[in-house]
Design a protein around this motif. Structure first.
Motif, PDB file in Angstrom:
ATOM      1  N   ALA A  31       0.769  -1.217  -0.022  1.00 18.23           N
ATOM      2  CA  ALA A  31      -0.047  -0.089  -0.268  1.00 18.23           C
ATOM      3  C   ALA A  31       0.882   1.305   0.082  1.00 18.23           C
ATOM      4  CB  ALA A  31      -0.612   0.128   1.230  1.00 18.23           C
ATOM      5  N   LEU A  32       1.956   1.444   0.761  1.00 21.92           N
ATOM      6  CA  LEU A  32       3.006   2.307   0.605  1.00 21.92           C
ATOM      7  C   LEU A  32       3.430   2.451  -0.690  1.00 21.92           C
ATOM      8  CD1 LEU A  32       4.334   1.860   4.341  1.00 21.92           C
ATOM      9  CD2 LEU A  32       3.098   3.935   3.585  1.00 21.92           C
ATOM     10  N   GLY A  33       3.941   1.296  -1.131  1.00 26.96           N
ATOM     11  CA  GLY A  33       4.429   1.543  -2.485  1.00 26.96           C
ATOM     12  C   GLY A  33       3.670   2.095  -3.533  1.00 26.96           C
ATOM     13  N   PHE A 165      -6.049  -1.163  10.626  1.00 28.11           N
ATOM     14  CA  PHE A 165      -5.326  -1.842   9.674  1.00 28.11           C
ATOM     15  C   PHE A 165      -6.080  -1.981   8.686  1.00 28.11           C
ATOM     16  CE2 PHE A 165      -2.054  -4.314  12.572  1.00 28.11           C
ATOM     17  CZ  PHE A 165      -1.411  -3.101  12.982  1.00 28.11           C
ATOM     18  N   GLY A 166      -5.753  -2.648   7.679  1.00 25.22           N
ATOM     19  CA  GLY A 166      -6.551  -2.827   6.358  1.00 25.22           C
ATOM     20  C   GLY A 166      -6.742  -4.509   6.145  1.00 25.22           C
ATOM     21  N   TRP A 348      -5.225   2.736   4.951  1.00 28.36           N
ATOM     22  CA  TRP A 348      -4.201   3.006   6.190  1.00 28.36           C
ATOM     23  C   TRP A 348      -3.132   3.775   5.748  1.00 28.36           C
ATOM     24  CZ3 TRP A 348       0.633   1.151   6.135  1.00 28.36           C
ATOM     25  CH2 TRP A 348       1.392   1.461   7.288  1.00 28.36           C
ATOM     26  N   ALA A 349      -2.562   3.448   4.669  1.00 28.52           N
ATOM     27  CA  ALA A 349      -1.252   4.256   4.140  1.00 28.52           C
ATOM     28  C   ALA A 349      -1.938   5.802   3.853  1.00 28.52           C
ATOM     29  CB  ALA A 349      -0.856   3.722   2.714  1.00 28.52           C
ATOM     30  N   ALA A 354      -0.706  11.041   5.972  1.00 25.37           N
ATOM     31  CA  ALA A 354      -1.320  12.224   6.531  1.00 25.37           C
ATOM     32  C   ALA A 354      -0.933  12.505   7.964  1.00 25.37           C
ATOM     33  CB  ALA A 354      -2.767  12.212   6.271  1.00 25.37           C
ATOM     34  N   LEU A 355      -0.951  11.744   8.771  1.00 24.99           N
ATOM     35  CA  LEU A 355      -0.496  11.844  10.206  1.00 24.99           C
ATOM     36  C   LEU A 355       0.786  12.317  10.208  1.00 24.99           C
ATOM     37  CD1 LEU A 355      -1.297  11.753  13.162  1.00 24.99           C
ATOM     38  CD2 LEU A 355      -0.695   9.214  13.082  1.00 24.99           C
TER      39      LEU A 355
END
Length: 374
Positions: A31-33, A165-166, A348-349, A354-355
């Motif tokens: 997801a981050l990727g 979580f996802g 989640w990502a 954003a956080l």
């Protein structure tokens, strides 16, 4: 000018293996990727025998050259995300270097209290050290964030947050069509531990519905009672391995055909099977325990039951849901939308980045930190 965040990812579990820690680090990394607003670097030698090499890799990771087209662009990292790896949160020395995000789903004390898991007191010390060293601590539920604050005296509340979580699926299913008429009503229960997950209550609720003249069938995936034959209107499929194509097809078919997911669990953290059901347009009727309230928004993707609810209470609730067919159709459609917007790894990502981009002191008052608090 490239203003993308430079994010490192380090985990004690292999993030390239869907079997490692139920695939959670792998789905996080994927997801981050997929985000185009960050530059992502995976830290650590993920290969056979990597566990024994993690610590030395961690100590030298700044000296490890990058590979690929970003090699010349990334000189230093802004943040490192460290999921479920408390012991690898390093001690900060000065203001230079990246900040660290400790991501986890439970405290050691919770695992002892609710799962009777034999975690040692040393685990408490490791977790407390991680909370002290990390710049941000992100739990999978507001409930667990609250427990951490209560269990670890002196923890900095300003840096503790909650992001769900996802869903551990390679792809979100397409939007489901309208559910067929509930004749018979198809309930589904998914849980490995028949007793702890409340399988008896789910099965008895199904029997009560049938005795009341509501034709109902229960599909059970995972746990089994000692005598399955006593539950005549229940079908027991046993454990299904999502890594096997045949099992995965049976699981998704069972979910897509179900009307309601019933889980009278007696002990849970944040069971992402709720999201799996929602992804197939199946609302949840589930005990409000642990971090479950972070997954279910009442009347939008399911309903929360009091932890002391018996089989009759579950049967009553299910009957009321069915009595309003337009309402049920809206609930089923809303379950899918809620999952897509809130319970996927992409969500989640999105919330994690954003956080990170915000000042932690201000972020604790944001929707991201606040939506799961309490």
């Amino acid at each position: 000018m490239d203003d993308r965040l430079k994010i490192g990812f380090f985990c004690a579990h292999d993030p390239y293996d869907r079997r490692s820690f139920s695939g959670t680090p792998s789905y996080m990394l994927d997801a981050l990727g997929r985000r185009d607003d960050i530059v992502l670097r995976v830290l650590g030698p993920y290969r056979r025998g990597y566990r024994g090499k993690l610590l030395s890799a961690w100590r030298r990771w700044r000296k490890t050259p990058l590979r690929g087209p970003e090699a010349g662009a990334v000189k230093e990292l802004d943040w490192v995300i460290v999921p479920v790896s408390s012991r690898f949160i390093p001690e900060r020395r000065g203001a230079a270097g990246p900040k660290f995000v400790h991501v986890t789903d439970a405290t050691p004390q919770f695992l002892r209290d609710f799962y009777a898991r034999p975690t040692s007191r040393q685990a408490d010390l490791v977790e407390q050290t991680a909370l002290e060293r990390a710049d941000l601590v992100v739990y999978s539920s507001g409930y667990m964030a609250g427990r951490a604050l209560a269990e670890f005296g002196g923890a900095d509340a300003a840096k503790i947050h909650a992001i769900s979580f996802g869903l551990n699926l390679d792809a979100l299913p397409p939007p489901p069509g309208a559910k067929p008429p509930p004749d018979p009503l198809k309930l589904i229960f998914i849980g490995k531990n028949w007793q702890t997950k409340g399988g008896i209550i789910a099965a008895e609720a199904n029997e009560i519905l049938n005795r009341r003249g509501i034709a109902s069938e229960l599909t059970v995936i995972g746990g089994r009672p000692d005598d399955p034959s006593r539950y005549g209107n229940a079908r027991f499929l046993g454990y299904l391995d999502k890594g096997r194509a045949k099992d995965y097809r049976l699981l998704t078919r069972s979910l897509s055909q179900a009307h309601l997911f019933v889980l009278p669990t007696q002990a849970d953290c944040t069971p992402m099977v709720v999201a799996e059901a929602n992804a197939h347009g199946v609302p949840a009727v589930i005990n409000e325990i642990g971090g479950i309230s972070s997954l279910v928004r009442e009347g939008e993707n399911g309903f929360l039951m009091d932890p002391g609810s018996d089989a009759a209470a579950y049967a009553d609730k299910i009957a009321r849901i069915l009595s309003d067919r337009p309402g049920f159709d809206a609930l089923a459609a809303g379950s899918y939308e809620y999952c897509r917007n809130n319970l996927t790894w992409d969500a989640w990502a999105r919330d994690m980045i954003a956080l990170i981009r915000r000042d932690p002191e201000k972020a604790r008052h944001s929707r991201i930190a606040g939506r799961e608090a309490g």
